[in-house]
Design an enzyme around this catalytic site. Sequence first.
Site, mmCIF file in Angstrom:
data_model
loop_
_atom_site.group_PDB
_atom_site.id
_atom_site.type_symbol
_atom_site.label_atom_id
_atom_site.label_comp_id
_atom_site.label_asym_id
_atom_site.label_seq_id
_atom_site.Cartn_x
_atom_site.Cartn_y
_atom_site.Cartn_z
ATOM 1 N N GLU A 303 0.821 -1.205 0.000
ATOM 2 C CA GLU A 303 0.000 0.000 0.000
ATOM 3 C C GLU A 303 0.861 1.262 0.000
ATOM 4 O OE1 GLU A 303 -3.850 0.323 0.532
ATOM 5 O OE2 GLU A 303 -2.953 1.940 -0.615
ATOM 6 N N ASP A 307 1.183 4.028 -3.001
ATOM 7 C CA ASP A 307 0.706 5.396 -2.784
ATOM 8 C C ASP A 307 1.814 6.405 -3.059
ATOM 9 O OD1 ASP A 307 -1.599 4.166 -1.974
ATOM 10 O OD2 ASP A 307 -1.385 4.648 0.148
ATOM 11 N N SER A 553 -7.161 1.751 -4.111
ATOM 12 C CA SER A 553 -5.949 2.256 -3.459
ATOM 13 C C SER A 553 -5.029 2.933 -4.459
ATOM 14 C CB SER A 553 -5.168 1.104 -2.828
ATOM 15 O OG SER A 553 -5.853 0.599 -1.726
ATOM 16 N N ASP A 596 -16.517 10.716 -18.804
ATOM 17 C CA ASP A 596 -17.642 9.888 -18.377
ATOM 18 C C ASP A 596 -17.341 8.412 -18.681
ATOM 19 O OD1 ASP A 596 -20.085 9.106 -17.483
ATOM 20 O OD2 ASP A 596 -21.249 10.085 -19.084
ATOM 21 N N GLY A 615 -23.401 9.819 -17.543
ATOM 22 C CA GLY A 615 -23.655 10.645 -16.364
ATOM 23 C C GLY A 615 -23.104 9.962 -15.122
ATOM 24 N N ASP A 617 -22.759 7.592 -11.989
ATOM 25 C CA ASP A 617 -23.253 6.253 -11.655
ATOM 26 C C ASP A 617 -22.542 5.740 -10.403
ATOM 27 O OD1 ASP A 617 -20.770 4.706 -12.498
ATOM 28 O OD2 ASP A 617 -21.254 5.759 -14.355
#
Length: 638
Positions: A303, A307, A553, A596, A615, A617
Site C-alpha cells: 500500500e 501510494d 488504493s 464519463d 452521467g 453512476d
Amino acid sequence: MRSLLSFVVLSLGLLALSEPIVSPYSVHERRTHVPSGWTLSRRHDASATLPLRFALTQRNIDDIETFLMEVSHPKSENYGKHWSAGDVLKTFAPSDETIDAVRSWLLESGIEDERISVTPNKGWIEVSATLEEAERLLQTEYNVYSHTTGKEHVACDSYQLPAHITPHVDFVTPTVHFDAKISRRSGTEPARTIGQPGSSGPKTTGRFDGVIASDLSTCNEYITLDCLRTLYSLDYTPVATDKNSYGIGNVTVEYTPEAYLQTDINMFAMNFSEGLYGVAPYMVSIDGGYAQTEYTGFDYNGESDLDLQYGMGLVTPAQQVTLYQVGDMVEGASFNNFLDALDGSYCTFEGGDDYTQDAEYPDPYGGGYEGPEACGTATPTYVISTSYSYNEADLTPFYTARQCAEYAKLGLMGVTVLYSSGDYGVAGNDALCLNANGTQTTDGIMFNPSFPGTCPYITSVGATMIAPNSTVYEPETACEEVIYSGGGFSNYFAMPDYQKEAVEYYLATYPPDYPADIWNSTGMSRAFPDISANGANYVVAVDGEFELVYGTSCSSPVSGAIFTMINDARLAAGKSTIGFINPTIYSTDFSGLFNDITTGDNPGCGTDGFNATPGWDPVTGLGTPNFTKLVAAWLALD
Ligand SMILES: *[C@@H]1O[C@H](CO)[C@@H](O)[C@H](O)[C@H]1NC(C)=O
Ligand SMILES: *[C@@H]1O[C@H](CO)[C@@H](O)[C@H](O)[C@H]1NC(C)=O
Ligand SMILES: *[C@@H]1O[C@H](CO)[C@@H](O)[C@H](O)[C@H]1NC(C)=O
Ligand SMILES: *[C@@H]1O[C@H](CO)[C@@H](O)[C@H](O)[C@H]1NC(C)=O
Ligand SMILES: *[C@@H]1O[C@H](CO)[C@@H](O)[C@H](O)[C@H]1NC(C)=O
Ligand SMILES: CC(=O)N[C@H]1CO[C@H](CO)[C@@H](O)[C@@H]1O
C-alpha cells in the site's frame, strides 16, 4: 442584583435536597444485533466500575453543511474563503449550557462533583460510575458477552437519556457500540486496526516480468506514470512549490505497520521517474508512527509503496509530499487517531476517542509508543488521500456522524479529503455483505457500503481500467480486473444537495433492477463514489521487485496528485485551494470536465452490482479527471 443572587443560591440549595428534575426518559441508541461470534453470557458484575463517557453535542453542528457549502460552492460569494482552525474551534465547541446541563443532571443523580471531569477541549464529560449508577443513569442493563475465542465484552442493548439531556449528548460509551473492531479488542489483545496485514489493502498478482513498451502501447496491460499522464491529460510542472509554505503536495496517510521502503522508491525512480531517486517523503509521525522495516512483504509495503511511488511521481520531484504515518506497531491506529492529531478539539481523554474502537496512547499493551496521544499536533495539508476504509456497518451511526463532521471541518479549512471507495463492488471489505439482522457474512445478500466513502463531506474515489486491447486514447471502463470499484448508497447518511440532480437522473433513467430490501433504494441516501481513476495493472516496486497492483488504493493517490497540481496552479495565481470539491465538481459549470465512464459494473453480494452509465453512476461516479479541462475551470473561479 443581590436578591437575585441569593435567590439563585437558595434554589440551588433546594435543588440539592429535592428529587432530581423529573424528565421522561427516551431511547438514545439501540443496537440492532449482536455481532456474529458473540453470545450473551451473563449480567455484568455488580462490583464493576464503568468509565462512562458522554460525547457532548457540538454547538452549531446542524449548520455545518451550510457553512461548508458557503465556502465550497462555486456560486457562493464566499467561495474559497476558508476558515482558520481557530474559527472552527470557536464555532463548534460544545456550549457552556451543554456542559452545565449534563453536569447538573449528574449531580442531581447523586454523582459527586469531584467524580465528574470535563475534557480540556470541552468535548466530553467522564464519570467513573458503579454498575448500579450507570444502569440507573442510562435506564439500562449491562451484560457480558463472550466471543467464540473466549474474549469478553461489556455492552447494553440500548440506553436512555432524560428528555432535557438528549439534545446535549451525541452518545455515551461504553454502551451499544459493539462492532467488528470491538470484537478484535478485548482482554489484552490490541485492536486490529486499519493498515494491518489482511485488512483490505490493494491486491497484487505478484511479480511481473512483462516488457513495457517505450511508447504507450502496453498501457492496457501495465500502468505507468506516463500512461496516467496521458489518460488524465496531466502535463504540468508545479510552480508554487516555494510560494506556498505548507500543504500542497502533501497527499498521503499510512497506518503502521504499513510502511514504504526507500529502496523501492529508488527502484521505481530508476525505471520511471529519474528525479525521484533518493527523494523521501516528508514524514509526520503521529502516535509513534514510523516507517517500520522489521516486517516486509506485500502486506506490509504494498500500500505505502504504491501510494508514494504514484503520488510522488505524478506531482513530480519538485513538489514535496508529506506522509502522515499513524500509529505504533502494537496497536496501529484508526482514522479518529489521525483526526485527533489534526484537530485538538476532536480528542477525548488521555487515550483514544472511543476506547472500544480507536487506539489508545500511551500504548497500554506494552512494547509500543509510550508518548501521549497526538492531539492537535499535526497541520493538515491541502490534499489528504487515504486508501483504507471500513464498512459503514462496522460502525454505529453516531460514531460515523461525528467522524464525518470532522471531514467537514477540514473542508471548511480548505482541505480536500479523498478516500478510496473499496475494492469489492457493492460488497464490503473482504466481500462481506449484510444480512437482515445486521450481521455481515460473505453469503449475505444486502449491499454493504463503505465508510468514510458514504460521508457526504469527503470525495470518494472509485476504480476504472483500460479495457482489454484498448489504448490510452479510448474511454476507460469500470475496473473488472482483480477488483471491482466500490459504490452504492449509504444506509446512514442522507443525500447531500450537491449530488441530488446527478443521482436522481441516474435513478430515474437507469433504475437498478434489485428488490428494495437488498440496497438502499429510497433515493434519499448519499450515493458514492464521486469520481474515479485507473485502478488496475499498476507497475509498483515492492520489496525489490516490480509487481502488478490493483485497487481503488491506486485511484485515490492518483486523484490526490491531480488535485494537488490544481491547487498549485490556483495558489500560483493568488487564489485559494480548492478545498471540499464535491459542490464544484457536481455543478453544471463542471459538467463534461470528467471523462464519463459508461461501461462495466461492480459485482458483489451474488449480483452484477450496478452499471456504469452515461452521467454519474454508483460505479465510477462522475468519471475520471481531465486535468487540462479541470485546471482551466478551477482557474476561472475566484
Ligand atoms: C527496469 O529497468 C531495467 C533496466 O533498464 C529493465 O531491465 C527492466 O525491464 C525495467 N523494468 C520495468 C518493469 O520496466
Ligand atoms: C443473522 O442472519 C444470518 C443470515 O440469515 C444468520 O446466518 C445468522 O445466524 C444471524 N445471526 C444472528 C446473530 O442472529
Ligand atoms: C485481445 O487481443 C488478444 C490477442 O489479439 C485476443 O486473443 C483477445 O481475445 C482480445 N481480448 C478482447 C477482450 O478482445
Ligand atoms: C436508507 O438511507 C436513508 C438515508 O441515509 C436512511 O434513513 C434509511 O434508514 C436507510 N434504509 C435502510 C434500510 O438502511
Ligand atoms: C482533455 O481535455 C483536453 C483539453 O480540452 C483535450 O484536448 C483532451 O482530448 C481531453 N482528454 C480526454 C481523454 O478527453
Ligand atoms: C511542500 C509542502 O508544502 N510541504 C509541507 C507539507 O506539510 C507539512 C506540514 O504537515 C509542512 O511542514 C511541509 O512544508
